[in-house]
Design an enzyme around this catalytic site. Structure first.
Site, PDB file in Angstrom:
ATOM      1  N   ASP A 108       0.859  -1.183   0.000  1.00 12.00           N
ATOM      2  CA  ASP A 108       0.000   0.000   0.000  1.00 12.00           C
ATOM      3  C   ASP A 108       0.893   1.230   0.000  1.00 12.00           C
ATOM      4  O   ASP A 108       2.079   1.154   0.330  1.00 12.00           O
ATOM      5  CB  ASP A 108      -0.940   0.006   1.216  1.00 12.00           C
ATOM      6  N   THR A 142     -11.464   1.857  -6.966  1.00 10.44           N
ATOM      7  CA  THR A 142     -11.947   2.306  -8.278  1.00 10.44           C
ATOM      8  C   THR A 142     -13.189   3.178  -8.036  1.00 10.44           C
ATOM      9  O   THR A 142     -14.305   2.788  -8.373  1.00 10.44           O
ATOM     10  CB  THR A 142     -12.311   1.101  -9.176  1.00 10.44           C
ATOM     11  N   LEU A 149     -17.446 -10.016  -1.401  1.00 12.90           N
ATOM     12  CA  LEU A 149     -17.606  -9.924   0.064  1.00 12.90           C
ATOM     13  C   LEU A 149     -18.438  -8.702   0.444  1.00 12.90           C
ATOM     14  O   LEU A 149     -18.452  -7.692  -0.250  1.00 12.90           O
ATOM     15  CB  LEU A 149     -16.245  -9.872   0.757  1.00 12.90           C
ATOM     16  N   ARG A 150     -19.115  -8.840   1.596  1.00 16.90           N
ATOM     17  CA  ARG A 150     -19.858  -7.718   2.172  1.00 16.90           C
ATOM     18  C   ARG A 150     -19.111  -7.206   3.387  1.00 16.90           C
ATOM     19  O   ARG A 150     -18.609  -8.014   4.176  1.00 16.90           O
ATOM     20  CB  ARG A 150     -21.258  -8.173   2.638  1.00 16.90           C
ATOM     21  N   LYS A 197     -19.490  -8.788 -11.658  1.00 16.12           N
ATOM     22  CA  LYS A 197     -19.417  -8.036 -10.397  1.00 16.12           C
ATOM     23  C   LYS A 197     -20.329  -6.810 -10.411  1.00 16.12           C
ATOM     24  O   LYS A 197     -21.160  -6.620  -9.513  1.00 16.12           O
ATOM     25  CB  LYS A 197     -17.957  -7.630 -10.164  1.00 16.12           C
ATOM     26  N   CYS A 224     -19.574   0.771  -2.626  1.00 13.27           N
ATOM     27  CA  CYS A 224     -19.763  -0.151  -3.749  1.00 13.27           C
ATOM     28  C   CYS A 224     -21.062   0.051  -4.518  1.00 13.27           C
ATOM     29  O   CYS A 224     -21.033   0.435  -5.692  1.00 13.27           O
ATOM     30  CB  CYS A 224     -19.675  -1.592  -3.242  1.00 13.27           C
ATOM     31  N   LYS A 283     -21.681   3.582  -6.455  1.00 15.48           N
ATOM     32  CA  LYS A 283     -20.760   3.909  -7.554  1.00 15.48           C
ATOM     33  C   LYS A 283     -20.762   2.809  -8.627  1.00 15.48           C
ATOM     34  O   LYS A 283     -20.604   3.094  -9.816  1.00 15.48           O
ATOM     35  CB  LYS A 283     -19.344   4.179  -7.037  1.00 15.48           C
TER      36      LYS A 283
END
Ligand SMILES: NC(=O)c1ccc[n+]([C@@H]2O[C@H](COP(=O)([O-])OP(=O)(O)OC[C@H]3O[C@@H](n4cnc5c(N)ncnc54)[C@H](O)[C@@H]3O)[C@@H](O)[C@H]2O)c1
Ligand SMILES: O=c1ccn([C@@H]2O[C@H](COP(=O)(O)OP(=O)(O)O[C@H]3O[C@H](CO)[C@@H](O)[C@H](O)[C@H]3O)[C@@H](O)[C@H]2O)c(=O)[nH]1
Length: 427
Positions: A30, A85, A145-146, A199, A255, A258
């Site tokens: 990162d 993103t 995943l949530r 996705k 998520c 967008k």
């Protein structure tokens, strides 16, 4: 296998920790020094059930390391791209700048056999562009995943989607996920474009479900029908199903909003704009829940002022994420309308303080509610569902509550002398 995970946010940190738990040697990369420091200390940089423990185990076992230097991942067999993103600043499409930038920085360290695997959520066609740009093997393996269940979802996903060009890349990914394959997780092999599209399609369909149920809730509110019974009846049809039918303030987060917009933007580029307008309507219905909740709350407060006790700041329960949080949208509107806003969230308080310095964030429910004219529930935390209306009633100035997440038991609150309002319920 030696695996790198580029971008250690909500997705990357969870993915890296779960790969290490599966026995791989994992290096998380990162560019955020604060985030790296927390991760190196064996903790998650955000609230996510079970993740601290998993990171601590991986770091202690020497299987999980974190760095800001891509030279440290040279020679890895597989590189997962997990950077953000977000929505572009001036439009609805996805901003892929972090993806291109990390891919370009990785290029000099790619070996002949390295596989680059996209995991970030991207517009269809991105993987092919990446392959051309890097001249390397590229696959797409979207993540479903949530937040709040990220570890469970990653350790036991509903399905593994492997978007690959050939058998070699497929075999490599089956080795990465050998434990999940052995546990019987369904594997769906497809091409890159379909994997990418799967996705955003899933998120757009989930968003559609929520806006549909919220439209139904509005009709219930206007007609006197019972939205709880209605969703039970609908959910009993196996073709509809019970999950993801909770009406209320609508969806937020990093998520669904967008990705739904990015889907439309990409569909327009592909000449499918007419039909994609369906998801524009989904977005409009979703945003309408925020404005109508703020208006309803305003109408329950003394003219031009009043004090509102807001319960919830996170975009959903079990998370401290406040990206595009419906709760903060409503809180901001009420603040700007002249109300005194006090807000409490069990885990997102620090994030709200940083992002919204104009709001008063307090550490407990009692301080939030003391002297309030209105109690407003904006995030579906179970702690709020469990509140005792008699105890809260002793604190407030007026016993008026608006449940925008439909988590409170109306009978209990009405029985305790409250003027009880909820989205989807006629006054
Ligand atoms: N949050 C979720 O629940 C979730 C689930 C599935 C998929 N996704 C998708 O995963 C992606 C990441 O989402 P997120 O929520 O984890 O975002 P995030 O903002 O939490 O994390 C992104 C991370 O990437 C790092 N980063 C950015 N540019 C970098 C660079 N050049 N080099 C190294 N690191 C860099 C950032 O510092 C940050 O830590 C998005 O495409 C999102 O749509 C998210
Ligand atoms: O019945 C419901 C379910 C959810 N929500 C709201 O919808 C939003 C999103 O919830 P959820 O989908 O559970 O959270 P995320 O962590 O954002 O997960 C979504 O977005 C992720 C990132 O793309 C995907 O990986 C997941 O599969 C997808 O569910 C939240 O604001 C919830 O409050 C509702 O209003 N009603």
């Amino acid at each position: 296998m030696l695996i790198s995970v580029l971008g250690t946010g909500y997705l990357g940190a969870t993915h890296a920790a779960c790969l290490a738990a599966a026995g791989h040697e994992v290096v998380g990369v990162d560019r955020d020094p604060g985030r790296l420091e927390v991760l190196r200390g064996g903790r998650a940089p955000f609230h996510e059930a079970g993740l601290d423990e998993l990171i601590a185990e991986g770091v202690a076992a020497g299987r999980l390391r974190f760095t800001d230097d891509l030279a440290d991942v040279a020679g890895a067999d597989v590189h997962f791209l997990c950077v953000g993103t977000p929505q572009v600043g001036d439009g609805d499409g996805a901003d892929l700048s972090a993806l291109w930038s990390v891919a370009d920085a990785l290029a000099p360290y790619l070996g002949e056999h390295s596989l680059v695997v996209g995991k970030s959520t991207v517009p269809v066609g991105t993987g092919a562009r990446l392959r051309d740009r890097l001249g390397a093997r590229v696959a797409w393996n979207p993540e479903f995943l949530r937040e709040g269940r990220a570890v469970r979802d990653t350790l036991r996903p509903d399905r593994l989607v492997l978007g690959v060009d050939d058998d070699d890349d497929h075999r490599t990914l089956l080795l990465v996920y050998a434990d999940l394959v052995a546990a019987g997780v369904p594997v769906i092999r497809t091409d890159l474009a379909t994997a990418e599209l799967a996705k955003v399609s899933a998120n757009a369909m989930l968003a559609t479900r929520i806006s549909t149920v919220n439209l139904l809730a509005e009709v219930c509110e206007a007609s006197g029908a019972d939205v709880g019974d209605l969703t039970t009846i609908l959910g009993a049809d196996p073709r509809i199903g019970r999950d993801f039918l909770a009406p209320g303030l609508g969806y937020g987060g990093g998520c669904l909003p967008k990705d739904t917009r990015a889907f439309v933007a990409r569909a327009r580029e592909l000449g499918v704009g007419e039909s994609a307008a369906l998801f524009d309507a989904v977005d409009r219905v979703n945003l309408h829940q925020r404005s109508r909740t703020a208006e309803l709350a305003r109408s329950l407060l003394p003219a031009g002022g009043g004090t509102v006790a807001i319960l919830g700041g996170a975009f959903k329960a079990e998370s401290d994420d406040i990206r595009d949080s419906p709760a903060l949208d409503v809180a901001g509107r009420l603040h700007r309308s002249g109300a005194t806003v006090r807000l409490h969230d069990p885990f997102a308080g620090a994030n709200v303080r940083r992002a919204c310095p104009e709001l008063t964030v307090v550490d407990d429910v009692a301080t939030t509610c003391r002297g309030a004219d209105l109690v407003l529930v904006l995030t579906e935390w179970p702690q709020f569902a469990a509140l005792d209306p008699y105890e809260v009633g002793e604190l407030v100035c007026r016993r008026t509550v608006l449940d925008a997440r439909l988590v409170l038991d109306p009978e209990k609150w009405v029985g305790a002398g409250w003027d009880f309002r909820a989205l989807g319920r006629s006054a």
